[in-house]
Design a protein around this motif. Sequence first.
Motif, mmCIF file in Angstrom:
data_model
loop_
_atom_site.group_PDB
_atom_site.id
_atom_site.type_symbol
_atom_site.label_atom_id
_atom_site.label_comp_id
_atom_site.label_asym_id
_atom_site.label_seq_id
_atom_site.Cartn_x
_atom_site.Cartn_y
_atom_site.Cartn_z
ATOM 1 N N PRO A 307 0.684 -1.446 0.015
ATOM 2 C CA PRO A 307 0.054 0.255 0.166
ATOM 3 C C PRO A 307 1.220 1.171 -0.206
ATOM 4 O O PRO A 307 0.695 2.224 -0.681
ATOM 5 N N VAL A 308 1.665 0.876 0.383
ATOM 6 C CA VAL A 308 2.692 2.659 0.760
ATOM 7 C C VAL A 308 3.641 3.042 -0.503
ATOM 8 O O VAL A 308 3.500 3.771 -1.151
ATOM 9 N N GLN A 309 4.138 1.910 -1.372
ATOM 10 C CA GLN A 309 4.423 1.621 -2.537
ATOM 11 C C GLN A 309 3.014 2.127 -3.218
ATOM 12 O O GLN A 309 4.119 3.160 -4.629
ATOM 13 N N LEU A 310 2.261 1.916 -3.662
ATOM 14 C CA LEU A 310 1.180 2.151 -4.248
ATOM 15 C C LEU A 310 0.527 3.617 -4.003
ATOM 16 O O LEU A 310 0.413 4.720 -4.983
ATOM 17 N N SER A 311 0.726 3.876 -3.045
ATOM 18 C CA SER A 311 0.008 4.992 -2.778
ATOM 19 C C SER A 311 0.824 6.310 -2.992
ATOM 20 O O SER A 311 0.952 7.554 -3.821
ATOM 21 N N ASN A 312 2.366 5.667 -3.335
ATOM 22 C CA ASN A 312 2.889 6.691 -3.587
ATOM 23 C C ASN A 312 3.394 7.428 -4.741
ATOM 24 O O ASN A 312 3.540 8.423 -5.222
ATOM 25 N N ILE A 313 3.223 5.721 -5.263
ATOM 26 C CA ILE A 313 2.856 5.901 -6.594
ATOM 27 C C ILE A 313 2.212 6.896 -7.519
ATOM 28 O O ILE A 313 1.990 7.392 -8.654
ATOM 29 N N CYS A 314 1.022 6.808 -7.075
ATOM 30 C CA CYS A 314 -0.574 6.901 -6.967
ATOM 31 C C CYS A 314 -0.014 9.194 -6.548
ATOM 32 O O CYS A 314 -0.731 9.562 -8.011
ATOM 33 N N ASP A 315 0.604 9.072 -5.720
ATOM 34 C CA ASP A 315 0.770 10.751 -5.478
ATOM 35 C C ASP A 315 1.553 11.045 -7.290
ATOM 36 O O ASP A 315 1.705 11.960 -7.929
ATOM 37 N N ARG A 316 2.637 10.494 -7.566
ATOM 38 C CA ARG A 316 3.360 11.192 -9.004
ATOM 39 C C ARG A 316 2.453 10.885 -10.363
ATOM 40 O O ARG A 316 3.306 11.662 -11.175
ATOM 41 N N ILE A 317 2.287 9.953 -10.369
ATOM 42 C CA ILE A 317 1.139 9.507 -10.922
ATOM 43 C C ILE A 317 0.123 10.787 -11.760
ATOM 44 O O ILE A 317 -0.638 11.748 -12.276
ATOM 45 N N ALA A 318 -0.876 11.220 -10.454
ATOM 46 C CA ALA A 318 -1.332 12.122 -10.187
ATOM 47 C C ALA A 318 -0.571 13.590 -10.748
ATOM 48 O O ALA A 318 -1.454 15.056 -11.212
ATOM 49 N N GLU A 319 0.489 14.188 -10.410
ATOM 50 C CA GLU A 319 1.371 15.291 -10.914
ATOM 51 C C GLU A 319 2.081 14.798 -11.867
ATOM 52 O O GLU A 319 2.445 15.802 -12.768
ATOM 53 N N GLU A 320 2.591 13.845 -12.336
ATOM 54 C CA GLU A 320 3.178 13.566 -13.220
ATOM 55 C C GLU A 320 2.491 12.856 -14.685
ATOM 56 O O GLU A 320 2.720 13.174 -15.923
ATOM 57 N N LEU A 321 1.745 12.825 -14.486
ATOM 58 C CA LEU A 321 0.715 11.828 -15.510
ATOM 59 C C LEU A 321 -0.292 11.790 -15.831
ATOM 60 O O LEU A 321 -1.295 10.934 -14.812
ATOM 61 N N PRO A 322 -1.148 12.987 -15.348
ATOM 62 C CA PRO A 322 -2.460 14.025 -15.246
ATOM 63 C C PRO A 322 -3.288 13.368 -15.648
ATOM 64 O O PRO A 322 -4.413 12.841 -15.766
ATOM 65 N N ASP A 323 -2.719 12.556 -17.281
ATOM 66 C CA ASP A 323 -4.209 12.160 -18.021
ATOM 67 C C ASP A 323 -3.876 10.294 -17.341
ATOM 68 O O ASP A 323 -5.249 10.413 -18.858
ATOM 69 N N LEU A 324 -3.924 9.967 -17.363
ATOM 70 C CA LEU A 324 -3.791 8.565 -17.149
ATOM 71 C C LEU A 324 -4.637 8.187 -16.866
ATOM 72 O O LEU A 324 -5.062 8.284 -15.929
ATOM 73 N N ARG A 325 -5.362 7.085 -17.292
ATOM 74 C CA ARG A 325 -6.826 6.374 -17.317
ATOM 75 C C ARG A 325 -6.441 4.451 -16.819
ATOM 76 O O ARG A 325 -5.587 4.267 -17.902
ATOM 77 N N TRP A 326 -6.639 3.844 -14.935
ATOM 78 C CA TRP A 326 -6.410 2.849 -15.670
ATOM 79 C C TRP A 326 -7.571 1.888 -14.818
ATOM 80 O O TRP A 326 -8.482 2.561 -13.997
ATOM 81 N N TYR A 327 -7.349 0.906 -14.844
ATOM 82 C CA TYR A 327 -7.794 -0.120 -13.662
ATOM 83 C C TYR A 327 -7.472 -1.174 -13.685
ATOM 84 O O TYR A 327 -6.259 -1.516 -13.729
ATOM 85 N N ALA A 328 -7.159 -2.297 -12.028
ATOM 86 C CA ALA A 328 -7.074 -3.069 -11.615
ATOM 87 C C ALA A 328 -7.216 -4.190 -11.081
ATOM 88 O O ALA A 328 -8.925 -3.614 -10.701
ATOM 89 N N TYR A 329 -6.357 -5.382 -10.641
ATOM 90 C CA TYR A 329 -6.979 -5.686 -9.500
ATOM 91 C C TYR A 329 -6.636 -5.033 -8.020
ATOM 92 O O TYR A 329 -5.416 -4.427 -7.843
ATOM 93 N N ALA A 330 -7.410 -5.331 -6.604
ATOM 94 C CA ALA A 330 -7.716 -5.114 -5.422
ATOM 95 C C ALA A 330 -7.579 -6.108 -4.829
ATOM 96 O O ALA A 330 -8.357 -6.401 -4.947
ATOM 97 N N ARG A 331 -7.211 -6.024 -3.445
ATOM 98 C CA ARG A 331 -7.292 -7.308 -2.560
ATOM 99 C C ARG A 331 -7.966 -5.759 -0.934
ATOM 100 O O ARG A 331 -7.630 -4.441 -0.897
ATOM 101 N N VAL A 332 -8.923 -6.281 -0.091
ATOM 102 C CA VAL A 332 -9.534 -6.019 0.540
ATOM 103 C C VAL A 332 -8.688 -5.255 1.208
ATOM 104 O O VAL A 332 -8.133 -4.398 1.608
ATOM 105 N N LYS A 333 -7.580 -6.281 1.859
ATOM 106 C CA LYS A 333 -6.805 -6.362 3.608
ATOM 107 C C LYS A 333 -5.538 -5.717 2.930
ATOM 108 O O LYS A 333 -4.824 -5.809 1.317
ATOM 109 N N GLY A 334 -5.080 -4.543 2.998
ATOM 110 C CA GLY A 334 -4.000 -3.702 2.319
ATOM 111 C C GLY A 334 -4.706 -2.445 2.334
ATOM 112 O O GLY A 334 -3.665 -1.881 1.531
ATOM 113 N N CYS A 335 -5.474 -1.855 1.846
ATOM 114 C CA CYS A 335 -6.518 -0.961 1.388
ATOM 115 C C CYS A 335 -7.358 0.046 2.061
ATOM 116 O O CYS A 335 -7.080 -0.910 3.671
#
Length: 549
Positions: A307-335
Amino acid sequence: MKEQFPDTALFSGSPSDPGVVLVHPPAISKRYLRTKFMPYGMSVIYAFLKHHSVPVIQTDFLMEYLFDSPDDIDYHNPDRTFSQESFFNSLKGAADHPGLRQFVEKYGPKIPSGAGIYGFSIVAYHQYWAALLLGRFIRETNPQALIVFGGPFITIRPSESFVPHGIADYWVKGNGELPLLMLHALFKGRRELDLASIPGLVHIDEGRIITNSKSDLPAEQEFPPEFEGLDLSQYRYEHPMTGKNTFFLPYRISKGCPSRCSFCTGRLVDRYDYKSEDKVIRELKHLTSTYGTNNVQFADASINGNPVQLSNICDRIAEELPDLRWYAYARVKGCSKDVLEKSKKAGCFSLFWGVESADPRTVDLLGKRFDVREMHDLLEHAIAIGIKNYVHLMYNTPHESQKTLSNLTGFIDRYVDLPLVVLLPQRFLLEPQSLLFEKSDHYGLTNIRKVSGPVFEREQYEYDELGGTDHDSIMERNARHREILGPHLELIRCRNLFDFSENRRLKRFGPRAMMQLHAISSRSPLFRRLYDSFVKWMETREKTIREQL
């Protein structure tokens, strides 16, 4: 990160090499969800070999088979099927089946000729049988070539289940990059190499099956995929959010699965490892720029495994790749709600959740390790911020009780009518090599035995439950529970048909109206036939391509 394999420069190729052809094969059944997806694993291997100066070509036949070939063989279509006997006779050259022959004549000549090695990337069960047919074609037309089978299917399955079918010279368990590079060097005449030194290699030595230690490449050393040579138009479709001619670039920020779900064999594909944030951002920028799209399908088993890695990556995507659109698998634990909000801000529009059950005891049995109340909170928060949620559910699980059933129907009632939720129920099947299978006593199962059936169907096993519940009693319980669940499952089926339909009139008709017809049909054989015909017609009219599951 420390190197975990030899210096790959020792095995680099040259332009005069016979080279490698990578093949993502078609299948022998069209029993796939309507999804268009690019061959991530094969294209990663392609990039790796190309980087090491190995002449390499990649081909993908699966999308052509699924979407553009209505007359191809299809085991589950009575008009296009074939028998087990005819398949293996054709494989041995002992008999001619028109459909199988036409299949090979169609795809075989499309495989580039003259290569030294042909590597098949086999993801799904039904691709394996197609790979055998095409491998035989290569064996006949290029007898000096090496044929190698790899991919998740080969990695997960016991060697004894596929080696006896032959056709391939070698099989690879785990990551295919280094094994193919070393096999290529061996093919060129590097005699100081031996088969025992090639990680993940499965081969036959004096009649014995030898399986080397699994090939494992650290996530930080995985190359970004390259789709050079592939026809990108075959992956494009109209998506309700991203528009016409959309295609989703596959990429992953981690390898392997962080979970240990007891019913699943995903843990066997890769050990869990994740990439650095700098690598992820750098490669996403490169891929979106190279292929002219901002749409990404994250191919991780669980995008929030760290979750820490994803959180940091999301911060950088929002700033550096603001037009990115994506979907993924997630798990409840760790969210968490914070991770969901950062994901949404970074362009996430859809998540697939492996919820499976809303019953605490069943959640524990299946190894999901989440709190049911927390799961509801996360789903409802995802809905509130506009993320669409695809939720996997499972019924007929071991030790299923009336309370299990009540919690499941309650979950369905709570979410089935919400536009940002799609429910995906499936019946439990005991998977060989799952934890439930390997450690059956721990989960209260005993006397597991294989059910005889066609080789082209998924393997099935029956079992008893510790405490005296035998298989016959389990089957009777499952049948009762399916009858109770029947109206809910039919409602989900109708809801999904309408959700994915492009016909506006049908959408206005609605799944609840369909359920009224279903209730009437249960009292009249004539109405039942009419109802079944109408649903079948709707299924054939469904044109919407879905996100990959």
